[in-house]
Motif scaffolding. Structure first.
Motif, short mmCIF file in Angstrom:
data_model
loop_
_atom_site.label_atom_id
_atom_site.label_comp_id
_atom_site.label_asym_id
_atom_site.label_seq_id
_atom_site.Cartn_x
_atom_site.Cartn_y
_atom_site.Cartn_z
N GLN A 85 -27.78 -1.97 -17.99
CA GLN A 85 -27.13 -2.54 -17.00
C GLN A 85 -27.84 -3.30 -16.18
OE1 GLN A 85 -25.46 1.38 -15.76
NE2 GLN A 85 -23.37 0.96 -16.70
N GLN A 110 -20.46 9.66 -21.05
CA GLN A 110 -19.53 9.10 -19.94
C GLN A 110 -20.15 9.14 -18.94
OE1 GLN A 110 -15.47 10.54 -19.61
NE2 GLN A 110 -15.81 11.56 -17.69
N SER A 138 -10.73 1.98 -30.42
CA SER A 138 -11.95 2.54 -30.01
C SER A 138 -12.32 3.71 -30.94
CB SER A 138 -12.11 2.91 -28.57
OG SER A 138 -12.88 3.70 -28.30
N MET A 149 -22.20 5.93 -18.39
CA MET A 149 -21.34 4.69 -18.66
C MET A 149 -20.30 4.38 -17.66
SD MET A 149 -20.74 4.23 -22.56
CE MET A 149 -20.47 2.62 -22.74
N MET A 150 -19.59 5.49 -17.20
CA MET A 150 -18.89 5.36 -16.11
C MET A 150 -18.97 6.75 -15.24
SD MET A 150 -15.40 3.77 -17.78
CE MET A 150 -14.47 3.44 -16.06
N GLN A 196 -11.91 -2.48 -21.80
CA GLN A 196 -12.59 -3.21 -20.62
C GLN A 196 -13.45 -4.33 -21.31
OE1 GLN A 196 -12.73 -2.49 -16.64
NE2 GLN A 196 -12.65 -4.76 -17.65
N SER A 197 -13.87 -4.15 -22.27
CA SER A 197 -14.82 -5.18 -22.95
C SER A 197 -13.77 -6.32 -23.34
CB SER A 197 -15.54 -4.80 -24.33
OG SER A 197 -14.39 -4.62 -25.49
N LYS A 244 -20.39 -3.46 -24.94
CA LYS A 244 -20.47 -2.10 -24.84
C LYS A 244 -21.36 -1.57 -23.47
CE LYS A 244 -19.27 -1.80 -29.21
NZ LYS A 244 -17.76 -2.00 -29.44
N PRO A 278 -20.88 -1.55 -19.90
CA PRO A 278 -20.31 -1.86 -18.85
C PRO A 278 -20.93 -2.15 -17.68
CG PRO A 278 -20.37 0.63 -19.15
CD PRO A 278 -20.94 -0.24 -20.47
N THR A 319 -13.97 2.02 -21.97
CA THR A 319 -15.10 0.97 -22.22
C THR A 319 -14.57 0.15 -23.29
OG1 THR A 319 -15.99 2.33 -23.64
CG2 THR A 319 -17.05 2.36 -21.46
N HIS A 320 -13.86 0.38 -24.37
CA HIS A 320 -13.36 -0.53 -25.57
C HIS A 320 -12.50 -1.56 -24.73
CE1 HIS A 320 -12.55 -1.72 -29.67
NE2 HIS A 320 -11.42 -1.53 -29.20
#
Lengths: 426, 469
Positions: free
Chosen positions: A136, A176, A361, A179-180, A404-405, A149, A151, A401-402
């Protein structure tokens, strides 16, 4: 469907379970019509009915081939077919058994084995979080293929302390929090306002789904045992009333612990209890009597349009397109709960066509079958964005995430949106 | 005698060259010899043992069908047209071996003439797909056999279903066909007109031919305007005869009922269990009325009054579209529901049809027969047409069980034929009802054979079905 088990599978647990499932199938084909991969590929063997025939064939003693494996690999395990099946065929269990048997017969090429190993072990690794943070920070340097992939880094906010008498365990999960991370803290804040404290169990980790679905079924079962060990003291002492799941992909797995460990004498009873106590966040929130009041109060203050929704801020009500994850609507057979919470909170839910279909996903699927996953993502985003939403919401880290990409529209867990609303209103 | 013959000795040798020719024609991807694919194409919803084709092909155009048929004709090797595999009498079983010609990829609606109330579709279009395609035109295609069958398959079986009482069967609703003959010629039968007196009616010859005379590749079907108002109702009766008498009198009074389907208590039990519904476990008729608001009301009142005379309970109404769909979906899944009464079983589905005036009598005698047998036999049917089905649940691995089931069917067919009825109202002959052809048609079967021989001298079109050559 009549099945003559080959001697090798007769009397085995997997063989007998598969046979019982196969008996229920009347090959009507309702499943095929609703299967996302069949819709894309149009090959009978890329739909549930074809795959059921393939599995039956292997169980009856025909040798599995790389082609058999390919058709089973292409299955998303979205279990949409189970929702559609009029005869109650548990396809998800059957395909798990089928994959295990086929993988034992057909060795994958080295590259495939390594990718699967890397996914199962890498995403599970304590190094995943630092690696994600590094990715990131240096997002510009990450190769384009992987960039999707990774975020954007999230603001997390403060997690409330465990101040309430009512407590629930929270499965923090594996990927998780890297990633978020805001999802779990948002869930903790919302439940805190409802009078429930979420407590972590530091020794728990991945629910086991990654290993279990990537040819490492034994390692997956070990993950499950570790989690049960981590949770059991608090469950036994009666300190917690439920185990909360903020990712439906994990939820569906933990709800199956009881079934999967039924033959392990040391864990069978505990696993059953854990599965019974496991609830999706939407189930838990909706069961709270204080929720409608809390949402109505926030709604009354007309704050249903809040800061981070971009241009939508000026509108009266924020429009949300909700994508129910397969692991929630098909795997756990829970429908309409998160949607109801969002509506009660004053958001407008846009109409979404084909909401029963998978976004592509499907856990590690999007890495292993990028082409099919990409096509499904495009279709899903087209139907989600048809209603011009300000935000897309879902309930599983993989879907979030899938999706959002592939879009500029913000994609959030529904509890993040509720959390923002309640925080604003406070 | 016209007995079905199924024996491994019937299988013709698969010519090795044929597979190469088919692959050259369609490419490797649309020619499959995978066991799973052959197995799927080697059985239908009947109780007959699987008979796998040697190869399955997936043509996408009429011209490709011509290519496949010509290649097979050259080798005198059987061709078995395949739609969705929902036939109930073993129509698609490859009992002589052969090439299964799967038409599911011919799934395009070619033309919708909304102003003429018709549509031209490829044979693989299913009835639900057609209705989804035309839903914005205000029209619909009413023939509804329950299964989401292909229009080509429905034409070839002369299918009907729940709405036939109002809208007729495929016989009344097919205007024209494109057919590939056994020698590879393409013929177009019929016009898009409401009527025609031009020569023999070839359309009607192919409708119901079960793939034995040619491959139907395109169908022109009639469409109907969606009625202004529709309502469905469920009504319970004290017994089967009271239900039948209500329906008979309604039809005789000319009430244009759109659907009226009978379901017996055992079948209701299976449906409730399977579709999670809560219908009362009593002899029940599902009604549906179509028309303007006032005519629907009037029809319903008339039928309600007749039903009350027969001791029926109050109607329970479903007027919202989703309630109606749920109700009919439950009815349509009855076959699947009955299968789950005894998982792993199969069903011998009977299909007699009698003149409407004899219906109550036929049902009553049949009910006695079932009671005497002590077996699990749900009864359901489109009794507005005089057509009903017994779902005789059998264990396919138990020859005695199958025999007892078939004997019950035999007695039923004899009863129906004695009442000037037919052995099959809508399922067709396939290989399951061949033995009844002589008694129903007499020398007519020979006329059928003459037609078959002249059109298909090498007997390559779905051999072993309807009658033995």
């Amino acid at each position: 469907m009549q099945t003559e088990l080959a001697p090798a599978y007769k009397g085995t647990r997997d063989g007998e379970e598969a046979e019982a499932i196969l008996r229920k199938c009347v090959h009507c084909g309702f499943c095929t019509a609703t299967c996302p991969t069949y819709q894309l590929l149009g090959d009978e063997l890329d739909g549930p009915r074809g795959r059921i025939y393939l599995i039956k064939q292997v169980l009856e003693g025909r040798a599995a081939t790389a082609k058999t494996q390919l058709h089973l690999d292409r299955c998303l395990t979205c279990r949409n077919c189970e929702t559609t099946c009029p005869s109650g065929v548990q396809y998800g269990r059957l395909v798990d058994i089928g994959r295990k048997i086929v993988d034992a017969q057909v060795e994958r090429p080295l590259a495939g084995r390594l990718t699967r190993m890397a996914l199962a072990k890498g995403l599970n690794s304590p190094l995943f979080a630092p690696a994600m943070a590094l990715g990131q920070a240096l997002r510009w340097a990450v190769p384009a293929s992987l960039q999707a992939k990774v975020p954007q880094k999230q603001e997390v906010g403060v997690r409330p302390t465990a101040r309430h008498a009512r407590k629930m365990l929270l499965l923090e999960g594996c990927v998780q929090n890297a990633m978020m991370p805001n999802i779990n803290s948002a869930a903790a804040r919302v439940l805190d306002k409802l009078g429930v404290s979420l407590v972590p169990a530091p020794k728990a980790g991945c629910c086991g789904a990654l290993n279990y679905h990537l040819d490492f079924q034994e390692a997956g079962l070990d993950n499950m045992r570790r989690n049960i060990d981590a949770w059991w003291p608090m469950i036994e002492a009666g300190e917690v009333e439920a185990i909360a799941m903020t990712a439906s992909g994990c939820g569906v797995m933990v709800k199956e612990y009881g079934h999967l460990l039924a033959y392990d004498p040391a864990y069978a009873v505990k696993a059953q209890r854990v599965s019974e106590m496991t609830k999706d966040l939407s189930e838990l929130a909706l069961a709270e009597e204080a929720l409608p009041e809390l949402l109505a109060a926030a709604n009354d203050r007309k704050v249903a349009s809040t800061k981070s929704f971009g241009d939508g801020a000026a509108k009266e009500a924020v429009r949300i397109a909700y994508h129910p994850p397969c692991t929630l609507q098909h795997g756990q057979q829970l429908r309409g709960k998160a949607e109801q919470i969002l509506q009660d909170a004053g958001f407008v839910l846009t109409a979404v066509a084909d909401s029963h279909l998978c976004c592509g996903s499907a856990g590690a699927y999007s890495v292993l079958n990028p082409e099919i996953a990409g096509q499904l993502k495009e279709r899903k985003l087209a139907s989600l964005e048809a209603g011009k939403p300000d935000v897309i919401c879902s309930a599983n880290i993989g879907c979030l995430t899938h999706l959002q990409s592939g879009t500029g529209t913000p994609v959030k867990h529904w509890v993040e949106v509720i959390d923002e609303l309640l925080s604003e209103a406070a | 005698m016209n007995q079905p013959i199924a024996s491994k000795f019937l299988r013709r040798q698969f010519p090795a060259a044929l597979q190469d020719e088919l692959q050259a024609l369609l490419g490797v991807g649309r020619v499959s010899t995978a066991h799973a694919v052959r197995e799927h194409h080697g059985h239908d919803e009947s109780h007959f043992p699987d008979a796998l084709p040697d190869v399955v092909v997936f043509p996408e155009t009429t011209e490709e069908v011509v290519g496949v048929v010509k290649a097979c004709a050259k080798h005198k090797f059987p061709v078995i047209p395949y739609g969705t595999g929902t036939s109930l009498e073993g129509h698609i079983l490859a009992i002589h071996g052969g090439v299964s010609l799967d038409l599911s990829r011919m799934n395009h609606v070619l033309d919708v003439h909304a102003e003429d109330l018709d549509a031209v579709v490829q044979a693989g279009v299913t009835r639900k797909a057609l209705n989804a395609h035309i839903k914005d035109t205000g029209l619909f295609f009413p023939i509804d056999p329950g299964a989401d069958a292909s229009i080509g398959g429905m034409s070839a079986t002369r299918a009907s279903g729940t709405a036939a009482v109002r809208y007729g069967t495929m016989k009344e609703n097919v205007l024209a066909l494109t057919v590939v003959l056994a020698d590879g010629r393409i013929v177009k039968t019929g016009r898009r007109t409401k009527k025609s007196s031009a020569g023999y009616d070839l359309t009607r010859l192919f409708v119901g031919s079960e793939g034995t005379l040619g491959v139907i590749t395109e169908v022109t079907v009639k469409l109907y305007p969606q009625p202004e108002a529709m309502s469905a109702a469920v009504c319970c009766f004290p017994n089967m005869v009271a239900a039948a008498n209500t329906v008979i009198q309604s039809i005789q009074m000319g009430v244009p009922v759109a659907r009226c389907d009978f379901v017996d208590p055992l079948c209701i039990k299976a449906i409730n269990h399977h579709s999670k519904t809560t219908f009362q476990e009593k002899p029940t008729v599902f009604f549906e009325f179509h028309g303007s608001e006032s005519s629907v009301k009037e029809q319903a009142e008339t039928v309600q009054a007749i039903a009350a005379d027969q001791g029926a309970e109050e109607f329970q109404w479903a007027t919202k579209p989703e309630e109606r769909s749920k109700l009919w979906q439950a009815r349509h899944d009855a076959y699947l529901a009955c299968l789950q009464l005894q998982p792993g079983s199969r069903i011998i589905s009977t299909d007699v049809c009698v003149p409407i005036s004899r219906l109550a009598e036929c049902l009553e005698e049949t009910e006695k027969d079932i009671t005497a047998s002590g077996r699990l036999v749900p009864v359901l049917g489109h009794i507005g047409d005089g057509n009903f089905h017994l779902c005789i649940i059998i264990d396919p691995n138990n020859p005695d069980d199958i025999l007892v089931g078939e004997q019950m069917n035999h007695r039923l067919v004899e009863r129906a034929i004695a009442m000037e009825g037919t052995c099959t109202g809508e399922h067709g002959i396939g290989c399951g009802k061949m033995e009844f052809m002589d008694v129903e048609h007499g020398d007519g079967v020979d006329v059928m054979r003459m037609i078959k021989r002249s059109m298909d001298p090498d007997n390559i079109m779905n051999p072993g079905k309807i009658f033995a050559m």
